[in-house]
Design a protein around this motif. Structure first.
Motif, PDB file in Angstrom:
ATOM      1  N   MET A 257     -14.373   0.145  13.404  1.00  0.00           N
ATOM      2  CA  MET A 257     -13.937  -0.446  12.145  1.00  0.00           C
ATOM      3  C   MET A 257     -12.780  -1.413  12.410  1.00  0.00           C
ATOM      4  O   MET A 257     -11.865  -1.110  13.177  1.00  0.00           O
ATOM      5  N   LYS A 258     -12.819  -2.566  11.779  1.00  0.00           N
ATOM      6  CA  LYS A 258     -11.809  -3.591  11.997  1.00  0.00           C
ATOM      7  C   LYS A 258     -10.706  -3.501  10.942  1.00  0.00           C
ATOM      8  O   LYS A 258     -10.955  -3.103   9.799  1.00  0.00           O
ATOM      9  N   ARG A 259      -9.519  -3.890  11.345  1.00  0.00           N
ATOM     10  CA  ARG A 259      -8.373  -3.837  10.436  1.00  0.00           C
ATOM     11  C   ARG A 259      -8.602  -4.689   9.196  1.00  0.00           C
ATOM     12  O   ARG A 259      -8.078  -4.389   8.113  1.00  0.00           O
ATOM     13  N   SER A 260      -9.378  -5.739   9.328  1.00  0.00           N
ATOM     14  CA  SER A 260      -9.636  -6.654   8.212  1.00  0.00           C
ATOM     15  C   SER A 260     -10.641  -6.082   7.206  1.00  0.00           C
ATOM     16  O   SER A 260     -10.783  -6.601   6.101  1.00  0.00           O
ATOM     17  N   ASP A 261     -11.335  -5.028   7.567  1.00  0.00           N
ATOM     18  CA  ASP A 261     -12.329  -4.447   6.666  1.00  0.00           C
ATOM     19  C   ASP A 261     -11.647  -3.823   5.440  1.00  0.00           C
ATOM     20  O   ASP A 261     -10.591  -3.184   5.557  1.00  0.00           O
ATOM     21  N   ILE A 262     -12.258  -3.969   4.289  1.00  0.00           N
ATOM     22  CA  ILE A 262     -11.707  -3.404   3.063  1.00  0.00           C
ATOM     23  C   ILE A 262     -11.606  -1.890   3.164  1.00  0.00           C
ATOM     24  O   ILE A 262     -10.605  -1.278   2.751  1.00  0.00           O
ATOM     25  N   GLN A 263     -12.620  -1.262   3.752  1.00  0.00           N
ATOM     26  CA  GLN A 263     -12.602   0.197   3.863  1.00  0.00           C
ATOM     27  C   GLN A 263     -11.505   0.669   4.813  1.00  0.00           C
ATOM     28  O   GLN A 263     -10.923   1.737   4.600  1.00  0.00           O
ATOM     29  N   TYR A 264     -11.209  -0.104   5.830  1.00  0.00           N
ATOM     30  CA  TYR A 264     -10.091   0.217   6.724  1.00  0.00           C
ATOM     31  C   TYR A 264      -8.789   0.228   5.920  1.00  0.00           C
ATOM     32  O   TYR A 264      -8.003   1.174   6.001  1.00  0.00           O
ATOM     33  N   GLN A 265      -8.572  -0.813   5.151  1.00  0.00           N
ATOM     34  CA  GLN A 265      -7.346  -0.917   4.364  1.00  0.00           C
ATOM     35  C   GLN A 265      -7.264   0.195   3.324  1.00  0.00           C
ATOM     36  O   GLN A 265      -6.191   0.755   3.059  1.00  0.00           O
ATOM     37  N   ASP A 266      -8.408   0.554   2.748  1.00  0.00           N
ATOM     38  CA  ASP A 266      -8.409   1.626   1.754  1.00  0.00           C
ATOM     39  C   ASP A 266      -8.106   2.981   2.388  1.00  0.00           C
ATOM     40  O   ASP A 266      -7.451   3.827   1.766  1.00  0.00           O
ATOM     41  N   CYS A 267      -8.576   3.201   3.611  1.00  0.00           N
ATOM     42  CA  CYS A 267      -8.242   4.455   4.307  1.00  0.00           C
ATOM     43  C   CYS A 267      -6.736   4.565   4.527  1.00  0.00           C
ATOM     44  O   CYS A 267      -6.154   5.646   4.351  1.00  0.00           O
ATOM     45  N   ILE A 268      -6.111   3.457   4.882  1.00  0.00           N
ATOM     46  CA  ILE A 268      -4.654   3.450   5.053  1.00  0.00           C
ATOM     47  C   ILE A 268      -3.971   3.775   3.727  1.00  0.00           C
ATOM     48  O   ILE A 268      -3.046   4.598   3.658  1.00  0.00           O
ATOM     49  N   LYS A 269      -4.437   3.148   2.654  1.00  0.00           N
ATOM     50  CA  LYS A 269      -3.843   3.383   1.332  1.00  0.00           C
ATOM     51  C   LYS A 269      -3.989   4.847   0.917  1.00  0.00           C
ATOM     52  O   LYS A 269      -3.058   5.454   0.366  1.00  0.00           O
TER      53      LYS A 269
END
Length: 433
Positions: A1-13
């Protein structure tokens, strides 16, 4: 999974929204937080207090000690602590700093100011209303659905803040519906550690500190200490059995401490300090004993934390279903990851663990939570051991469904829908004395 992916960012959130610091059991602390905001809004010391709370809040506050109050218990103590000594800006650490003089003031307040507790006439599982009065003036604050979600602030008929609440949904939080075991495993393997290091470092420090304190001192039923003392021969021989015992004992000891007045903070998971401890401490214990890299520990904790959140989402914040079972299953998966398990191993660990102990009831926050945590951790590890031996529970075995996501949905249905009446009966039993 790439940092730019929306799901990546949502996992962080999601990790940032869920892995929050809290002092004491989160339900009484939510009452204290609500009361502190009400007192701040009123602008003066109240001469009367009314707390309206949903049944699950009453259940989880009834028997637990409120920290920094001199071992007081219950909703009146939580509300008084928030009013007298609370710092509303600190949210779930609202009563983290209370002086001895303020502790005395809390007792005096409870003795001199009427604090009325009522069951809220609300369909919501999680609902707290605190109304504080000073003469003809009043302030009302409502928290609903999760511990810091203020949906109403009102003073003397003027609505200062309001959010529409239709049901138990958590619309203000990042949507979790995209989560799956496969996605979580992928994210744990690919996440840039600098994106999670800060929150995980605090989780490691806080949750291990309170677990160590629980073993050193006298808290509750001392389940952690009992486990170690009753199994001295196991600890003396060392090896895998001793490590497993230590993981169970330390997780239980953390709960022993926080349920019984320890004034150390924890990092919570899914709104629960016990679940935060259960999902993290056993994984940390194993990682340190195995000598794995810090990177491997971080990734195992990402996996365990998100699996705990994913399982708990369909059940809800509060239920008759003991959330420690989910967290213990997640910890089993984190330990499996440390030992080199692939996605298939993680899936089988989770399904096996859920098949064994789903149905353990939550009868509020209190000392026996530590015993349930010890069971949950052991259960999670057993799920992985079954996989190593080529054993598994298959679809059709009781509530077991084919496919891990179907299994999680099955347990979610059990906890949210199937145990709704159980939840009400538990409350009736608890308040009948």
């Amino acid at each position: 999974m790439k940092r730019s992916d929306i799901q990546y960012q949502d996992c962080i959130k999601i990790l940032e929204e869920e892995l929050l610091p809290a002092m004491g059991c989160t339900e009484p602390i939510a009452v204290a937080y609500c009361a502190a905001v009400a007192r701040e809004t009123l602008g003066e010391a109240p001469d009367r207090v009314v707390v309206e709370a949903s049944g699950n809040i009453i259940k989880n506050v009834k028997s637990v000690i409120v920290p920094n109050t001199g071992h007081l218990r219950g909703i009146p103590a939580a509300a008084a602590a928030g009013i007298v000594a609370g710092d509303a800006g600190k949210q779930l650490e609202v009563i983290a700093e209370v002086s001895e003089a303020q502790q005395a003031d809390i007792r005096t307040f409870m003795e001199t100011v009427p604090i009325q507790v009522e069951i809220a006439s609300s369909p919501l599982i999680f609902d707290i209303n605190v109304i504080v009065y000073a003469g003809e003036s009043y302030a009302k604050v409502r928290i609903a659905n999760y511990h810091t979600n203020i949906v109403l602030i009102e003073k003397d008929g003027e609505v200062l803040q309001s959010s529409e609440i239709k049901d138990d949904s958590e619309s203000d939080l990042t949507d979790r519906s995209f989560l799956s075991v496969e996605l979580i495993y992928d994210f744990a393997n690919t996440v840039e550690l600098e994106d999670v290091k800060k929150v995980l470092d605090v989780q490691i420090d806080y949750n291990m500190a309170i677990s160590e304190e629980g073993l050193k001192s006298d808290y509750g039923a001392n389940i952690g200490s009992v486990l170690l003392k009753a199994n001295k021969d196991v600890m003396e021989h060392g090896g895998e059995s001793a490590l497993r015992l230590k993981a169970r004992a330390m997780a239980a000891a953390g709960s022993d401490a926080r349920m019984n007045g320890c004034e150390l903070p924890v990092i919570i998971n899914s709104g629960s300090g016990n679940q935060g401890i259960t999902a993290s401490v056993p994984v940390i214990v194993y990682a340190r004993a195995m000598g794995v890299s810090q990177e491997k520990l971080y990734r195992a904790l990402v996996l365990s934390n998100l699996l705990g959140i994913h399982q708990k989402t369909p059940i809800g914040r509060l239920s008759a279903y003991c959330g420690a079972i989910n967290a213990g299953a997640a910890a089993g998966c984190g330990i499996a990851y440390l030992k080199g398990a692939d996605l298939d191993g993680i899936i089988h660990t989770l399904v096996n663990a859920l098949a064994i102990a789903s149905g353990v009831v939550c009868d509020g926050a209190k000392a026996s939570c530590a015993g349930k945590i010890a069971l949950a951790v052991d259960n999670g590890i057993l799920g992985y051991e079954m996989h190593l031996e080529g054993q598994q529970f298959v679809g059709g075995d009781g509530i077991v469904k084919k496919g891990v996501e179907n299994m999680i949905a099955s347990v979610g249905r059990l906890g949210h829908d199937g145990m709704a009446e159980t939840d009400r009966e538990i409350l009736r039993i608890m308040i009948s004395d």
